[in-house]
Design an enzyme around this catalytic site. Sequence first.
Site, PDB file in Angstrom:
ATOM      1  N   MET A 128      -2.524 -22.783 -18.273  1.00 35.08           N
ATOM      2  CA  MET A 128      -1.195 -23.082 -18.806  1.00 35.08           C
ATOM      3  C   MET A 128      -1.228 -24.423 -19.550  1.00 35.08           C
ATOM      4  SD  MET A 128       1.323 -21.629 -15.808  1.00 35.08           S
ATOM      5  CE  MET A 128       0.473 -22.380 -14.417  1.00 35.08           C
ATOM      6  N   TYR A 169       0.331 -26.177 -21.655  1.00 30.93           N
ATOM      7  CA  TYR A 169       1.610 -26.531 -22.278  1.00 30.93           C
ATOM      8  C   TYR A 169       2.468 -27.246 -21.240  1.00 30.93           C
ATOM      9  CZ  TYR A 169       2.044 -21.744 -20.401  1.00 30.93           C
ATOM     10  OH  TYR A 169       1.940 -20.604 -19.623  1.00 30.93           O
ATOM     11  N   ASP A 170       3.643 -27.681 -21.653  1.00 29.73           N
ATOM     12  CA  ASP A 170       4.500 -28.522 -20.810  1.00 29.73           C
ATOM     13  C   ASP A 170       3.814 -29.844 -20.466  1.00 29.73           C
ATOM     14  OD1 ASP A 170       6.494 -26.587 -20.804  1.00 29.73           O
ATOM     15  OD2 ASP A 170       5.779 -25.662 -18.941  1.00 29.73           O
ATOM     16  N   GLY A 184       4.984 -14.142  -8.757  1.00 33.98           N
ATOM     17  CA  GLY A 184       5.225 -15.567  -8.514  1.00 33.98           C
ATOM     18  C   GLY A 184       6.079 -16.150  -9.605  1.00 33.98           C
ATOM     19  N   GLY A 185       5.454 -16.967 -10.466  1.00 37.00           N
ATOM     20  CA  GLY A 185       6.184 -17.594 -11.559  1.00 37.00           C
ATOM     21  C   GLY A 185       6.754 -18.935 -11.166  1.00 37.00           C
ATOM     22  N   GLU A 212       2.686 -21.660  -8.492  1.00 37.15           N
ATOM     23  CA  GLU A 212       2.819 -22.991  -9.090  1.00 37.15           C
ATOM     24  C   GLU A 212       3.356 -23.988  -8.044  1.00 37.15           C
ATOM     25  OE1 GLU A 212       4.864 -22.825 -12.868  1.00 37.15           O
ATOM     26  OE2 GLU A 212       3.968 -20.886 -13.343  1.00 37.15           O
TER      27      GLU A 212
END
Length: 371
Positions: free
Chosen positions: A193, A195-196, A86-87, A128
Site C-alpha cells: 500500500m 500511498y497515504d 478486513g480493510g 491494518e
Amino acid sequence: MDGAAPSNISISRSEFNIVCYYTLAISGQPHPALLDPYLCTHIIVGFAQVKNSTISPNYDNETKVYSRVIGLKLLNPSLKVLLSVGGPSDIGGFETVVLSDQSRTKFVNDSLCFIEKYGFDGLDIDWEFPSWPISQPQQRKNFTLLLKEFSDAIKRSNHSILLTVAVAAPEAIILQSYDVAEMAKYVDFVNLMAYDFHMYTDVLPVTGPNSPLFSRPADAGYMKTLNTNWSAYEWISLGMPKEKLVVGVPTFGHSFTLVNEDNNGWNAPAAGYGKIGSQGFVTYSDACLFISRPSTTHVFDDDYKVPYAFSGQEWISYENDESVLMKAYYIKENRFGGVMIFSLNVDDYRGNCNGQQFSLTRKISNILSMS
C-alpha cells in the site's frame, strides 16, 4: 460488453500482475457491468469483515455483486477474482482470529468453504495492522502462523487458491507488524500500500504527496523513507522476493486547506482537510474537475514524480497520466511482481476526464501488458 477485447488493451499478458481493487464500501461505485474484464489480471473485491473468526459480508446484496464480478471470467477466463477480508475499517476481527489454534483453524476452514461456494480464486487478507500501534510480538507471530496454516490447507485441498496480503509501506509498521521472510514462504504475493504517505493530520498539519515515487534532496531522516521506492526495497531487503512484491499505485489523492494561499508548495501549513472530496479523500474525477478550473495552478514535481494543484486555499496531491506512467515503467524496469491499483472505484470510471473510462488504470495496464 461482448467477449471481444477492447482494441487498446492487449490480452496477451506478460509476467506482471495487474491487481485492481474493487471496493463495495465506497459510495458511487461503478456497477460490475462497467468493469472491463481485460483491464486487470486480478480483481480483488473488498471488503468483507471478520466476525467470530469467519467471513461476514457487509451488505444484504453483497453476494450478488460477488457473482457479477466473478461472471467477468466468462468473458476473460484468465482473469482471477479474489475476495479481500478486513480493510481499513476492520476493528478486532483478525485480532480474535489469530488468538488460538482453534480460532485460526476455524477461519481457515470457513474461508476455504466461502471461497469455493462463491467461486473466488483466492483470499486477500487486509489486516491494518498486526501488532500495531501497540507492539504485540505474539500477535505478529500468530499472524505468520495463520498464513502458514492457510497455505498448508490450500495444499491439502488440491485446489489452485491464491493467498495474498495487503501490507503497509511505512518503515515503523513494516518492522513491527511483519516477519517478512517467513511471510514470503506462504503467500502468492503481497500488495504494498504505497500511498497515504502524507495526508492532513493534527500531528503533521502540512501539505505533502500522497504517493511519491522517490524522495527529494530536501527530505531528511524519516521523511526520506516516505516514498514508494524506499518502501519497495525495504520489503525486498527483509526477504520478500521481487516477483512476490506487487507495488501499489493509487487513483485517489488527498486535499488540504492552506493556512496562507500564498504559501502553496510542499510542507505548506494546513488548517484541515480541503473542501474537495470527502474528509480529504479525493477521487481522480474530483481532481480532474479541480484542475480544469481556470483559477487552478498545477505543478509536476520532478523529484517526487507526482503532481499537486492549488487554487486559493484549496490544495490537492493526486495522480495524473504522467505520474502513473512513471510508476508503471518503474515497476517494469525493476522487475517487481506487478502493480496493485487502489482502486477502480476512484478512477474516472465514467470517462468524464478525457472520454476514456478507468483512464489511469488503463494507462498502467497498457504498459505492463506489453512484452
